[in-house]
Design a protein around this motif. Structure first.
Motif, short mmCIF file in Angstrom:
data_model
loop_
_atom_site.label_atom_id
_atom_site.label_comp_id
_atom_site.label_asym_id
_atom_site.label_seq_id
_atom_site.Cartn_x
_atom_site.Cartn_y
_atom_site.Cartn_z
N LEU A 164 0.83 -1.20 0.00
CA LEU A 164 0.00 0.00 0.00
C LEU A 164 0.87 1.26 0.00
O LEU A 164 1.83 1.35 0.75
CB LEU A 164 -0.91 0.02 1.23
CG LEU A 164 -2.14 -0.88 1.22
CD1 LEU A 164 -2.84 -0.80 2.57
CD2 LEU A 164 -3.10 -0.46 0.10
N ASP A 165 0.53 2.21 -0.83
CA ASP A 165 1.24 3.49 -0.88
C ASP A 165 2.76 3.30 -0.91
O ASP A 165 3.50 3.96 -0.20
CB ASP A 165 0.87 4.35 0.34
CG ASP A 165 -0.62 4.64 0.41
OD1 ASP A 165 -1.18 5.01 -0.63
OD2 ASP A 165 -1.21 4.48 1.49
N SER A 166 3.20 2.39 -1.78
CA SER A 166 4.62 2.06 -1.83
C SER A 166 5.49 3.23 -2.28
O SER A 166 6.71 3.22 -2.10
CB SER A 166 4.84 0.86 -2.76
OG SER A 166 4.32 1.14 -4.06
N ASN A 167 4.87 4.27 -2.87
CA ASN A 167 5.64 5.44 -3.32
C ASN A 167 5.77 6.51 -2.24
O ASN A 167 6.40 7.53 -2.44
CB ASN A 167 5.00 6.04 -4.58
CG ASN A 167 3.56 6.48 -4.33
OD1 ASN A 167 2.93 6.01 -3.39
ND2 ASN A 167 3.04 7.35 -5.18
N ASP A 168 5.16 6.28 -1.07
CA ASP A 168 5.25 7.22 0.05
C ASP A 168 6.44 6.80 0.92
O ASP A 168 6.37 5.83 1.67
CB ASP A 168 3.95 7.19 0.86
CG ASP A 168 3.93 8.23 1.97
OD1 ASP A 168 5.00 8.52 2.54
OD2 ASP A 168 2.83 8.74 2.29
N GLU A 169 7.55 7.52 0.81
CA GLU A 169 8.79 7.12 1.47
C GLU A 169 8.69 7.11 2.99
O GLU A 169 9.20 6.22 3.65
CB GLU A 169 9.95 8.03 1.02
CG GLU A 169 10.47 7.73 -0.37
CD GLU A 169 10.95 6.30 -0.51
OE1 GLU A 169 11.65 5.80 0.40
OE2 GLU A 169 10.62 5.66 -1.52
#
Length: 203
Positions: free
Chosen positions: A33-38
């Motif tokens: 989930l939301d893998s692009n949110d560091e």
């Protein structure tokens, strides 16, 4: 782990209006989930929530509540109030031998626990205090959501702080407490009873 009994009305969780538990997901699904949110990615990694994460076990209790602890800046040096919730003899003693808590001081309650597998959503602590059979306080405190800690380490958290009451009247009698750790799935991870008395000083 069990579901609450019908006679445990006092220990039912009290959800805020509009609160809706999230959809149940596996560790791998949470990790993606939301893998692009560091920042969210780093937080999930700190809980062992990473793609392809597995556990050495997938049966038995998901959560093991190890201790319940009371701390206070007013406690004498070296004194510790900690209940070993994995020791049946300790739990039996807690109901018969009240803990002495100093009146009019700030104290905190916390716990040490381990997530054995899966993600636990909305772990919370519920406490009902009665005196002479009359309910005097109910605490329903959200602790949070957790996955198995990397390396199998335990979690330790403090979930509420308050000031103990004071005065002659509150020092009279014994306070009986029912405590429960549960979650958004309404699963009970620990259920136990203990007692305390208020005193002019710590024992």
């Amino acid at each position: 782990m069990s579901t609450p009994r019908e006679d445990d009305e006092d220990l039912k969780a009290t959800f805020e209006q509009g609160y809706k538990p999230g959809e149940k997901k596996s560790i791998d699904e949470y990790a993606k989930l939301d893998s692009n949110d560091e920042s969210l990615k780093r937080w999930k990694e700190s809980l062992g929530i990473v793609p392809g994460a597995t556990s050495s076990r997938s049966t038995g209790p998901k959560v093991t509540i190890l201790t319940l602890e009371l701390t206070s800046p007013t406690l004498p040096q070296g004194k510790k109030i900690s209940f070993d919730l994995q020791d049946k003899a300790t739990i039996d003693t807690l109901k018969k031998s009240p803990v002495l808590i100093k009146e009019g001081v700030e104290y905190s309650v916390g716990a040490t626990f381990r997530i054995n597998y899966d993600v636990i959503s909305g772990l919370r602590y519920i406490q009902v205090v009665k005196k002479a059979g009359i309910k005097v306080e109910k605490l329903d405190q959200m602790i949070g959501s957790y996955g198995p800690h990397p390396g199998g380490e335990n979690y330790k958290t403090t979930f509420y702080t308050e000031e103990s009451p004071s005065g002659l009247i509150v020092r009279q009698g014994t306070y009986h407490v029912k405590s429960r750790f549960t979650d958004d799935d309404n699963q009970v991870h620990a259920d136990f009873e203990w007692a305390f008395k208020l005193a002019k000083d710590w024992a």
